[in-house]
Write a protein that holds these residues in place. Structure first.
Motif, PDB file in Angstrom:
ATOM      1  N   ARG A   1       0.821  -1.202   0.000  1.00 17.00           N
ATOM      2  CA  ARG A   1       0.000   0.000   0.000  1.00 17.00           C
ATOM      3  C   ARG A   1       0.863   1.262   0.000  1.00 17.00           C
ATOM      4  O   ARG A   1       0.427   2.323  -0.437  1.00 17.00           O
ATOM      5  CB  ARG A   1      -0.937   0.007   1.216  1.00 17.00           C
ATOM      6  N   SER A   2       2.088   1.161   0.502  1.00 18.47           N
ATOM      7  CA  SER A   2       2.945   2.334   0.586  1.00 18.47           C
ATOM      8  C   SER A   2       3.801   2.513  -0.667  1.00 18.47           C
ATOM      9  O   SER A   2       4.510   3.505  -0.792  1.00 18.47           O
ATOM     10  CB  SER A   2       3.840   2.245   1.820  1.00 18.47           C
ATOM     11  N   THR A   3       3.744   1.558  -1.598  1.00 20.30           N
ATOM     12  CA  THR A   3       4.490   1.675  -2.843  1.00 20.30           C
ATOM     13  C   THR A   3       3.585   1.360  -4.034  1.00 20.30           C
ATOM     14  O   THR A   3       2.476   0.843  -3.863  1.00 20.30           O
ATOM     15  CB  THR A   3       5.687   0.700  -2.872  1.00 20.30           C
ATOM     16  N   LYS A   4       4.068   1.696  -5.208  1.00 23.04           N
ATOM     17  CA  LYS A   4       3.353   1.343  -6.436  1.00 23.04           C
ATOM     18  C   LYS A   4       4.375   1.104  -7.536  1.00 23.04           C
ATOM     19  O   LYS A   4       5.532   1.545  -7.436  1.00 23.04           O
ATOM     20  CB  LYS A   4       2.385   2.451  -6.837  1.00 23.04           C
ATOM     21  N   GLN A   5       3.948   0.422  -8.574  1.00 25.00           N
ATOM     22  CA  GLN A   5       4.839   0.131  -9.686  1.00 25.00           C
ATOM     23  C   GLN A   5       4.554   1.060 -10.858  1.00 25.00           C
ATOM     24  O   GLN A   5       3.411   1.388 -11.146  1.00 25.00           O
ATOM     25  CB  GLN A   5       4.693  -1.328 -10.126  1.00 25.00           C
ATOM     26  N   VAL A   6       5.635   1.466 -11.507  1.00 24.76           N
ATOM     27  CA  VAL A   6       5.537   2.298 -12.704  1.00 24.76           C
ATOM     28  C   VAL A   6       6.121   1.508 -13.865  1.00 24.76           C
ATOM     29  O   VAL A   6       7.294   1.105 -13.827  1.00 24.76           O
ATOM     30  CB  VAL A   6       6.318   3.615 -12.544  1.00 24.76           C
ATOM     31  N   HIS A   7       5.322   1.252 -14.878  1.00 21.53           N
ATOM     32  CA  HIS A   7       5.759   0.483 -16.044  1.00 21.53           C
ATOM     33  C   HIS A   7       6.173   1.456 -17.143  1.00 21.53           C
ATOM     34  O   HIS A   7       5.364   2.251 -17.624  1.00 21.53           O
ATOM     35  CB  HIS A   7       4.635  -0.439 -16.514  1.00 21.53           C
ATOM     36  N   LEU A   8       7.438   1.377 -17.525  1.00 22.06           N
ATOM     37  CA  LEU A   8       8.012   2.321 -18.466  1.00 22.06           C
ATOM     38  C   LEU A   8       8.390   1.627 -19.778  1.00 22.06           C
ATOM     39  O   LEU A   8       8.107   0.443 -19.958  1.00 22.06           O
ATOM     40  CB  LEU A   8       9.226   2.994 -17.819  1.00 22.06           C
ATOM     41  N   ARG A   9       9.033   2.326 -20.653  1.00 26.23           N
ATOM     42  CA  ARG A   9       9.360   1.767 -21.960  1.00 26.23           C
ATOM     43  C   ARG A   9      10.357   0.613 -21.853  1.00 26.23           C
ATOM     44  O   ARG A   9      11.092   0.495 -20.870  1.00 26.23           O
ATOM     45  CB  ARG A   9       9.889   2.857 -22.907  1.00 26.23           C
ATOM     46  N   SER A  10      10.347  -0.246 -22.853  1.00 22.13           N
ATOM     47  CA  SER A  10      11.259  -1.403 -22.948  1.00 22.13           C
ATOM     48  C   SER A  10      11.118  -2.380 -21.789  1.00 22.13           C
ATOM     49  O   SER A  10      12.032  -3.149 -21.510  1.00 22.13           O
ATOM     50  CB  SER A  10      12.718  -0.934 -23.064  1.00 22.13           C
ATOM     51  N   GLY A  11       9.982  -2.329 -21.081  1.00 17.58           N
ATOM     52  CA  GLY A  11       9.737  -3.275 -19.996  1.00 17.58           C
ATOM     53  C   GLY A  11      10.308  -2.874 -18.654  1.00 17.58           C
ATOM     54  O   GLY A  11      10.202  -3.629 -17.685  1.00 17.58           O
ATOM     55  N   LEU A  12      10.919  -1.703 -18.557  1.00 22.46           N
ATOM     56  CA  LEU A  12      11.478  -1.250 -17.278  1.00 22.46           C
ATOM     57  C   LEU A  12      10.350  -0.933 -16.295  1.00 22.46           C
ATOM     58  O   LEU A  12       9.421  -0.194 -16.618  1.00 22.46           O
ATOM     59  CB  LEU A  12      12.334   0.008 -17.498  1.00 22.46           C
ATOM     60  N   THR A  13      10.444  -1.513 -15.094  1.00 21.75           N
ATOM     61  CA  THR A  13       9.438  -1.294 -14.053  1.00 21.75           C
ATOM     62  C   THR A  13      10.123  -0.838 -12.775  1.00 21.75           C
ATOM     63  O   THR A  13      11.051  -1.491 -12.288  1.00 21.75           O
ATOM     64  CB  THR A  13       8.631  -2.579 -13.786  1.00 21.75           C
ATOM     65  N   LEU A  14       9.672   0.287 -12.242  1.00 23.31           N
ATOM     66  CA  LEU A  14      10.212   0.822 -10.995  1.00 23.31           C
ATOM     67  C   LEU A  14       9.159   0.735  -9.902  1.00 23.31           C
ATOM     68  O   LEU A  14       7.977   0.980 -10.147  1.00 23.31           O
ATOM     69  CB  LEU A  14      10.618   2.290 -11.170  1.00 23.31           C
ATOM     70  N   THR A  15       9.596   0.398  -8.690  1.00 22.88           N
ATOM     71  CA  THR A  15       8.722   0.411  -7.523  1.00 22.88           C
ATOM     72  C   THR A  15       9.041   1.672  -6.729  1.00 22.88           C
ATOM     73  O   THR A  15      10.153   1.836  -6.227  1.00 22.88           O
ATOM     74  CB  THR A  15       8.922  -0.838  -6.663  1.00 22.88           C
ATOM     75  N   ILE A  16       8.053   2.560  -6.637  1.00 25.13           N
ATOM     76  CA  ILE A  16       8.276   3.878  -6.031  1.00 25.13           C
ATOM     77  C   ILE A  16       7.266   4.104  -4.904  1.00 25.13           C
ATOM     78  O   ILE A  16       6.252   3.416  -4.831  1.00 25.13           O
ATOM     79  CB  ILE A  16       8.142   4.996  -7.083  1.00 25.13           C
ATOM     80  N   PRO A  17       7.528   5.076  -4.022  1.00 25.15           N
ATOM     81  CA  PRO A  17       6.544   5.405  -2.983  1.00 25.15           C
ATOM     82  C   PRO A  17       5.194   5.780  -3.599  1.00 25.15           C
ATOM     83  O   PRO A  17       5.136   6.451  -4.636  1.00 25.15           O
ATOM     84  CB  PRO A  17       7.181   6.607  -2.274  1.00 25.15           C
ATOM     85  N   ALA A  18       4.125   5.334  -2.968  1.00 24.09           N
ATOM     86  CA  ALA A  18       2.780   5.579  -3.485  1.00 24.09           C
ATOM     87  C   ALA A  18       2.445   7.064  -3.547  1.00 24.09           C
ATOM     88  O   ALA A  18       1.585   7.479  -4.329  1.00 24.09           O
ATOM     89  CB  ALA A  18       1.755   4.846  -2.627  1.00 24.09           C
ATOM     90  N   SER A  19       3.116   7.871  -2.750  1.00 25.18           N
ATOM     91  CA  SER A  19       2.824   9.309  -2.711  1.00 25.18           C
ATOM     92  C   SER A  19       3.399  10.054  -3.919  1.00 25.18           C
ATOM     93  O   SER A  19       3.005  11.193  -4.195  1.00 25.18           O
ATOM     94  CB  SER A  19       3.375   9.923  -1.425  1.00 25.18           C
ATOM     95  N   TRP A  20       4.323   9.437  -4.645  1.00 28.09           N
ATOM     96  CA  TRP A  20       4.919  10.091  -5.806  1.00 28.09           C
ATOM     97  C   TRP A  20       3.939  10.068  -6.972  1.00 28.09           C
ATOM     98  O   TRP A  20       3.208   9.097  -7.173  1.00 28.09           O
ATOM     99  CB  TRP A  20       6.224   9.418  -6.191  1.00 28.09           C
ATOM    100  N   LYS A  21       3.928  11.121  -7.759  1.00 29.78           N
ATOM    101  CA  LYS A  21       2.990  11.253  -8.870  1.00 29.78           C
ATOM    102  C   LYS A  21       3.720  11.070 -10.200  1.00 29.78           C
ATOM    103  O   LYS A  21       4.751  11.694 -10.436  1.00 29.78           O
ATOM    104  CB  LYS A  21       2.320  12.627  -8.831  1.00 29.78           C
ATOM    105  N   VAL A  22       3.160  10.232 -11.065  1.00 28.55           N
ATOM    106  CA  VAL A  22       3.759   9.983 -12.378  1.00 28.55           C
ATOM    107  C   VAL A  22       2.987  10.769 -13.436  1.00 28.55           C
ATOM    108  O   VAL A  22       1.771  10.640 -13.560  1.00 28.55           O
ATOM    109  CB  VAL A  22       3.736   8.472 -12.716  1.00 28.55           C
ATOM    110  N   VAL A  23       3.708  11.599 -14.182  1.00 29.22           N
ATOM    111  CA  VAL A  23       3.107  12.390 -15.259  1.00 29.22           C
ATOM    112  C   VAL A  23       3.654  11.852 -16.579  1.00 29.22           C
ATOM    113  O   VAL A  23       4.853  11.940 -16.842  1.00 29.22           O
ATOM    114  CB  VAL A  23       3.436  13.888 -15.115  1.00 29.22           C
ATOM    115  N   GLU A  24       2.775  11.299 -17.390  1.00 29.19           N
ATOM    116  CA  GLU A  24       3.206  10.637 -18.625  1.00 29.19           C
ATOM    117  C   GLU A  24       2.359  11.127 -19.802  1.00 29.19           C
ATOM    118  O   GLU A  24       1.468  10.451 -20.285  1.00 29.19           O
ATOM    119  CB  GLU A  24       3.071   9.109 -18.482  1.00 29.19           C
TER     120      GLU A  24
END
Length: 199
Positions: free
Chosen positions: A32-55
């Protein structure tokens, strides 16, 4: 005798049940405190849930990690100021990654511009000079190593007087055509990249 044994056994089972469910509860709390961000070429980062991804574009992904006064305004973008964040850039961004919008080369650092740029830390200052402060290979998930450069940069006033210092860190993956760029020295980012996964 049985009256004493049954409650004792029940108590023992309760302790055992609590012990077995504790890791699961901790794991649920962690997810619950983290989330995954799926990026290009299959790269996946696990970041704090409070961070906002702008894509808005897969080649210009921004991860906002704290205060960002320009978010939601027309100033929001790569050349804005004061936005605590890091970038994950792809081929389109790399194609214009140097001065006069030439293709990016890691040995020069990412700096697309044709004129004086606003300091990433303050709209009252401008980007000054920078110099190489470190380089090498850095792990970005299993089986992937990035060409890493750290640039010691300055911000100056209109009379070119140095007013503050900052670092620009770059992790470049040439095969995947990915550049991770950080101008805020995020203490968690190196570990996040090291623990990345590829799918």
């Amino acid at each position: 005798m049985f009256r004493k044994t049954i409650p004792a056994a029940a108590a023992g089972l309760a302790v055992l049940a609590a012990t077995l469910t504790a890791p699961a509860a901790a794991s649920a709390s962690e997810s619950r405190s983290t989330k995954q961000v799926h990026l290009r070429s299959g790269l996946t980062l696990t970041i704090p849930a409070s961070w906002k991804v702008v894509e808005d574009d897969k080649d210009w992904v921004r991860v906002i990690t704290g205060s960002c006064p320009t978010f939601g305004t027309e100033d929001f973008g790569f050349r804005d100021w004061g936005c605590h964040s890091f970038w994950v850039l792809g081929p389109k961004a790399l194609k214009i990654g140097l001065r006069t919008f030439q293709a990016y080369k890691s040995k020069y650092g990412y700096d697309p511009a044709t004129d004086v740029s606003i300091c990433p830390r303050s709209y009252k200052l401008y980007k000054g000079e920078w110099k190489l402060a470190g380089k090498g290979l850095r792990q970005v998930g299993p089986g992937h190593r990035a060409d890493y450069h750290k640039w010691a940069a300055t911000c100056v006033d209109k009379k070119w007087r140095v007013k503050l210092h900052y670092n620009q860190r770059e992790w470049y993956l040439p095969t995947s055509k990915i550049l991770v760029l950080d101008q805020w020295d995020h203490p968690q980012l190196s570990t996040i990249l090291k623990n990345a996964t590829w799918h």
